[in-house]
Design an enzyme around this catalytic site. Structure first.
Site, PDB file in Angstrom:
ATOM      1  N   LEU A 251     -35.783 -64.679  50.996  1.00  0.00           N
ATOM      2  CA  LEU A 251     -37.217 -64.930  50.823  1.00  0.00           C
ATOM      3  C   LEU A 251     -37.938 -63.655  50.406  1.00  0.00           C
ATOM      4  CD1 LEU A 251     -39.527 -66.998  51.085  1.00  0.00           C
ATOM      5  CD2 LEU A 251     -39.749 -66.316  53.487  1.00  0.00           C
TER       6      LEU A 251
ATOM      7  N   ASP B 168     -34.439 -63.598  66.081  1.00  0.00           N
ATOM      8  CA  ASP B 168     -33.419 -64.125  65.176  1.00  0.00           C
ATOM      9  C   ASP B 168     -32.191 -63.224  65.118  1.00  0.00           C
ATOM     10  OD1 ASP B 168     -35.043 -66.246  64.712  1.00  0.00           O
ATOM     11  OD2 ASP B 168     -35.562 -65.716  62.651  1.00  0.00           O
TER      12      ASP B 168
END
Length: 296
Positions: free
Chosen positions: A190, A71
């Site tokens: 998160l 990512d």
């Protein structure tokens, strides 16, 4: 702004122009590039291979960007494309990989289908970050994941004022604050206890880090809301961090402005992939999952 578009290469004999980007100094990236390059070259024009993230996207018409890495590599690709965002297909040569969801073997399986055309390109919102000092912009950056105010040493609580569309919303007392896009909701947000947003939502999430008062909870707001933040007494190391990189130190009186960007991050949707499958695979969601029910 349309939520998606359909690619038409392969249906009229058009060979797409492809740029391959990869994380530098990673043996696995180089190994997989050697394996995948001839497969890609059979049906597409590889106009550049860049393992240093230096290619200038303003010079060529690019139909597809294939990113080898994790990512972090996709975030770097988004920064590199800047105002010239092209559709991206991520191949995971890293670890977790929410954005780079395809393994190299998965890529080999879906590439023929991708090249037949008809795949959707999904637009994901990006945000534009600017730091204003005495009314002048002193730093600016396009973000795909998030912007955060992080306090640094001496590790005391910060007072952060949040304004929404010019109106004072609240004063947070916390260790820091994150404003995340739906794509970035599975990253720092998160970890800080914020919610997961479906990636094509037109929304942002505001998440305080270790708030002093438990009534401060993450807030989901419209992506059209203009957010501004000020830190009453920043420390020398209090910084604005955009997609994991320091953009600017914050001084007393500085104003951080967050607006929806005109640009969108474009992800090529591939067969067999969807948001919930990615969450199941990457977060290890258990339960009784019958893969024969619904779209796997």
């Amino acid at each position: 702004m349309p939520a998606s578009q359909v690619v038409h290469w392969g249906r009229d004999g058009h060979r797409p122009n492809v740029v391959i980007l990869g994380a530098p100094n990673r043996d696995r990236v180089r190994t997989e590039l050697q394996r995948l390059r001839p497969v890609i070259a059979e049906t597409a024009n590889i106009i550049a291979e860049d393992l240093d993230f230096t290619y200038d996207f303003n010079d060529q018409l690019v139909d597809l960007v294939i990113v080898l890495g994790g990512d972090g590599s996709i975030l770097q690709a988004a920064r590199q494309m800047g105002m010239s965002q092209s559709p991206v297909l991520g191949i995971n040569c890293g670890r977790l990989g929410f954005l780079a969801a395809l393994s190299p073997d998965d890529f080999l399986n879906v590439w023929p289908e991708v090249m037949r055309g008809g795949s959707e390109v999904i637009d994901h919102i990006m945000i534009n970050i600017s730091v204003l000092r005495s009314g002048e912009v002193v730093a600016e950056q396009l973000a795909l994941n998030e912007v955060a105010i992080l306090r640094g040493a001496p590790y005391r609580i910060l007072d952060i004022d949040l304004y929404a569309d010019g109106h004072l919303a609240t004063r947070y007392r916390c260790d820091g604050l994150i404003i995340a896009t739906p794509v970035g909701s599975t990253a720092h947000n998160l970890s800080a206890g914020g919610p997961i947003l479906r990636r094509n939502l037109q929304a942002i999430v505001i998440s305080p880090i270790s708030p002093h008062t438990l009534t401060y909870r993450p807030v989901v707001d419209s992506a059209e809301t203009v957010l501004e933040l000020t830190v009453t007494e920043p420390y020398d190391s209090t910084s604005v961090v955009v997609d994991g990189r320091i953009l600017s130190a914050l001084q007393a009186g500085d104003r951080l402005r967050v607006v929806r960007a005109d640009q969108t991050f474009k992800m090529l949707e591939v067969p067999g992939q969807n948001d919930y499958r990615t969450l199941r695979d990457k977060l290890g969601w258990g339960g009784s999952v019958n893969s024969k029910i619904g779209d796997d």
